[in-house]
Enzyme design. Structure first.
Site, PDB file in Angstrom:
ATOM      1  N   GLU A   1       0.530  -9.690  -0.644  1.00  0.00           N
ATOM      2  CA  GLU A   1      -0.993  -9.940  -0.602  1.00  0.00           C
ATOM      3  C   GLU A   1      -1.590 -10.064  -1.785  1.00  0.00           C
ATOM      4  O   GLU A   1      -2.455 -11.102  -1.871  1.00  0.00           O
ATOM      5  CB  GLU A   1      -1.768  -9.041   0.543  1.00  0.00           C
ATOM      6  CG  GLU A   1      -1.323  -9.145   1.906  1.00  0.00           C
ATOM      7  CD  GLU A   1      -1.772  -7.850   2.846  1.00  0.00           C
ATOM      8  OE1 GLU A   1      -1.421  -6.801   2.333  1.00  0.00           O
ATOM      9  OE2 GLU A   1      -2.504  -8.220   3.715  1.00  0.00           O
TER      10      GLU A   1
ATOM     11  N   ALA B   1       0.844  -1.176  -0.004  1.00  0.00           N
ATOM     12  CA  ALA B   1       0.164  -0.174   0.210  1.00  0.00           C
ATOM     13  C   ALA B   1       0.849   1.246  -0.055  1.00  0.00           C
ATOM     14  O   ALA B   1       1.961   1.245   0.506  1.00  0.00           O
ATOM     15  CB  ALA B   1      -0.801   0.224   1.182  1.00  0.00           C
TER      16      ALA B   1
ATOM     17  N   GLY C   1       1.353  -5.157   0.682  1.00  0.00           N
ATOM     18  CA  GLY C   1       0.177  -5.496  -0.288  1.00  0.00           C
ATOM     19  C   GLY C   1       0.245  -6.134  -1.571  1.00  0.00           C
ATOM     20  O   GLY C   1      -0.224  -6.854  -1.991  1.00  0.00           O
TER      21      GLY C   1
ATOM     22  N   GLU D   1       4.539  -4.774   7.748  1.00  0.00           N
ATOM     23  CA  GLU D   1       3.522  -3.882   8.232  1.00  0.00           C
ATOM     24  C   GLU D   1       3.996  -3.840   9.766  1.00  0.00           C
ATOM     25  O   GLU D   1       3.924  -2.509  10.523  1.00  0.00           O
ATOM     26  CB  GLU D   1       2.386  -4.265   8.106  1.00  0.00           C
ATOM     27  CG  GLU D   1       1.475  -3.999   6.776  1.00  0.00           C
ATOM     28  CD  GLU D   1       1.872  -5.367   5.718  1.00  0.00           C
ATOM     29  OE1 GLU D   1       2.805  -6.180   6.172  1.00  0.00           O
ATOM     30  OE2 GLU D   1       1.238  -5.500   4.834  1.00  0.00           O
TER      31      GLU D   1
HETATM   32  N1  COA Z   1       4.691   3.334  -0.632  1.00  0.00           N
HETATM   33  C1  COA Z   1       4.894   4.541  -1.252  1.00  0.00           C
HETATM   34  N2  COA Z   1       5.972   4.603  -1.184  1.00  0.00           N
HETATM   35  C2  COA Z   1       6.910   3.905  -1.387  1.00  0.00           C
HETATM   36  C3  COA Z   1       6.545   2.429  -0.822  1.00  0.00           C
HETATM   37  C4  COA Z   1       5.343   2.271  -0.315  1.00  0.00           C
HETATM   38  N3  COA Z   1       4.731   1.181   0.188  1.00  0.00           N
HETATM   39  N4  COA Z   1       7.567   1.617  -1.092  1.00  0.00           N
HETATM   40  C5  COA Z   1       8.675   2.220  -1.502  1.00  0.00           C
HETATM   41  N5  COA Z   1       8.225   3.685  -1.984  1.00  0.00           N
HETATM   42  C6  COA Z   1       9.036   4.703  -2.617  1.00  0.00           C
HETATM   43  C7  COA Z   1       9.993   5.234  -1.638  1.00  0.00           C
HETATM   44  O1  COA Z   1       9.264   6.238  -0.642  1.00  0.00           O
HETATM   45  C8  COA Z   1      11.071   5.891  -2.749  1.00  0.00           C
HETATM   46  O2  COA Z   1      10.545   6.970  -3.025  1.00  0.00           O
HETATM   47  P1  COA Z   1      11.489   8.369  -3.187  1.00  0.00           P
HETATM   48  O3  COA Z   1      12.479   7.897  -4.358  1.00  0.00           O
HETATM   49  O4  COA Z   1      10.452   9.333  -3.727  1.00  0.00           O
HETATM   50  O5  COA Z   1      12.209   8.564  -2.107  1.00  0.00           O
HETATM   51  C9  COA Z   1      10.987   4.899  -3.791  1.00  0.00           C
HETATM   52  O6  COA Z   1       9.768   4.190  -3.719  1.00  0.00           O
HETATM   53  C10 COA Z   1      12.068   3.979  -3.808  1.00  0.00           C
HETATM   54  O7  COA Z   1      12.115   3.304  -2.480  1.00  0.00           O
HETATM   55  P2  COA Z   1      13.451   3.279  -1.613  1.00  0.00           P
HETATM   56  O8  COA Z   1      12.924   2.917  -0.345  1.00  0.00           O
HETATM   57  O9  COA Z   1      14.211   4.406  -1.681  1.00  0.00           O
HETATM   58  O10 COA Z   1      14.117   2.124  -2.125  1.00  0.00           O
HETATM   59  P3  COA Z   1      15.124   0.930  -1.484  1.00  0.00           P
HETATM   60  O11 COA Z   1      15.795  -0.041  -2.207  1.00  0.00           O
HETATM   61  O12 COA Z   1      16.040   1.653  -0.475  1.00  0.00           O
HETATM   62  O13 COA Z   1      13.939   0.154  -0.258  1.00  0.00           O
HETATM   63  C11 COA Z   1      12.154  -1.228  -0.017  1.00  0.00           C
HETATM   64  C12 COA Z   1      13.085  -0.762  -1.064  1.00  0.00           C
HETATM   65  C13 COA Z   1      11.175  -1.929  -0.591  1.00  0.00           C
HETATM   66  C14 COA Z   1      12.966  -2.141   0.958  1.00  0.00           C
HETATM   67  C15 COA Z   1      11.499   0.184   0.873  1.00  0.00           C
HETATM   68  O14 COA Z   1      11.129   1.144  -0.132  1.00  0.00           O
HETATM   69  C16 COA Z   1      10.370  -0.311   1.647  1.00  0.00           C
HETATM   70  O15 COA Z   1      10.578  -0.903   2.732  1.00  0.00           O
HETATM   71  N6  COA Z   1       9.143   0.034   1.323  1.00  0.00           N
HETATM   72  C17 COA Z   1       8.052  -0.344   2.290  1.00  0.00           C
HETATM   73  C18 COA Z   1       7.526  -1.555   2.251  1.00  0.00           C
HETATM   74  C19 COA Z   1       6.491  -1.714   3.085  1.00  0.00           C
HETATM   75  O16 COA Z   1       6.518  -1.394   4.361  1.00  0.00           O
HETATM   76  N7  COA Z   1       5.390  -2.099   2.702  1.00  0.00           N
HETATM   77  C20 COA Z   1       4.123  -2.325   3.393  1.00  0.00           C
HETATM   78  C21 COA Z   1       3.162  -0.892   3.288  1.00  0.00           C
HETATM   79  S1  COA Z   1       1.874  -1.421   4.323  1.00  0.00           S
END
Ligand code: COA
Length: 262
Positions: free
Chosen positions: A116, A68, A113, A136
């Site tokens: 999911e 999400a 998500g 989460e």
């Molecule tokens: N929602 C919104 N934006 C997201 C996102 C999410 N779930 N996951 C990643 N992004 C965005 C980041 O904010 C970043 O944006 P920016 O370039 O404007 O800063 C871009 O996508 C790239 O992500 P980034 O975190 O810089 O890449 P990374 O390689 O360092 O890390 C992940 C990758 C997937 C490990 C990390 O982005 C992450 O943990 N995301 C969240 C996953 C999560 O918790 N999902 C459950 C949501 S309820």
């Protein structure tokens, strides 16, 4: 199918529809538009008898989907968060109930998500660099689009608790060992692998495939005796189709059947 969408790409290849989540700058995270567009396209696919299989993947090589869109979370209230959870659950239940098999081509991160979504699909093929998890808990919440329920059914209680309660992210090879994905391939083979699987599905009898999916999905939610009754009824109903005749004729004459979906 010719409609243009903002957050998904749709390609039709004979009787297969490829859906690509297309928000790579947010690692294909789900915002409201993506939810609405995916829901709309699934309704169209469900009604189209010419479509026999669906493949869902994410744009680029980094993410299937990172879940999400977290950017919307700070404004959430208990009421809107509950509603958001129900909307996502309905979307993924729509995939689970879709009348055609759905393949998740997991081309990178499948988190929250994103995982999911993959759990609601019938088959999961992952690229070897993919990472899967339900992080989460690290945000102080729990999954809201089905992981606490579907993970248990797919990988069992202990592994489900590890992913949901500890927020562990697993690499594709470990996901394969856990039964979380069906197969792991090199990134550049993911397209060919899913295409091959979709071809096998397209060669199969569509109505029987639909009933097999229903018998398994509904049967897993009810007592065994009820599930067996569902199985018998759907199996019996298939004897009204042309495909069963084609299948039996082909068997008798030792050739491959060409099913019509009638
Ligand atoms: N929602 C919104 N934006 C997201 C996102 C999410 N779930 N996951 C990643 N992004 C965005 C980041 O904010 C970043 O944006 P920016 O370039 O404007 O800063 C871009 O996508 C790239 O992500 P980034 O975190 O810089 O890449 P990374 O390689 O360092 O890390 C992940 C990758 C997937 C490990 C990390 O982005 C992450 O943990 N995301 C969240 C996953 C999560 O918790 N999902 C459950 C949501 S309820």
């Amino acid at each position: 199918m010719s409609k243009q969408y903002e957050t998904i790409k749709i390609e039709r290849e004979k009787s297969v529809v490829h859906i690509t989540l297309n928000r790579p700058h947010r690692l294909n995270a789900f915002n409201d538009t993506l939810i609405e567009e995916l829901s709309e396209v699934l309704d169209t696919i469900d009604q189209d008898a010419g479509i026999r299989c669906v493949i869902i993947t994410g744009e680029g090589d980094r993410a299937f989907s990172a879940g999400a869109d977290i950017m919307a979370f700070p404004k959430a209230t208990p009421v809107t968060a509950t509603e958001f959870s129900r909307i996502g659950q309905k979307l993924f239940s729509k995939i689970e109930a879709l009348s055609k098999p759905v393949i998740a081509a997991i081309n990178g991160y499948a988190l929250g998500g994103g995982l999911e979504l993959a759990l609601a699909c019938d088959f999961r093929i992952a690229s070897e660099h993919a990472e899967l998890g339900s992080p989460e808990i690290n945000l102080g919440i729990i999954p809201g689009w089905g992981a606490t329920q579907r993970l248990v059914r797919i990988i069992g209680l202990p592994s489900a608790k590890r992913l949901v309660m500890l927020g562990d992210r697993v690499k594709a090879d470990e996901a394969l060992k856990m039964g979380l994905v069906d197969k792991v391939v090199q990134y550049d083979q993911l397209k060919d692998e899913t295409r091959e699987l979709s071809q096998r599905i397209c060669d199969g009898p569509p109505i029987a495939l639909k009933y097999a999916k229903q018998a398994i999905n509904f049967g897993s939610q009810v007592p065994l005796e009820v599930g067996l009754m569902i199985e018998a009824s759907l199996m019996g109903l298939l004897f009204s189709t042309e495909d069963v005749k084609l299948g039996l004729e082909a068997f008798m004459s030792r050739r491959k059947p060409k099913f019509k979906g009638k």
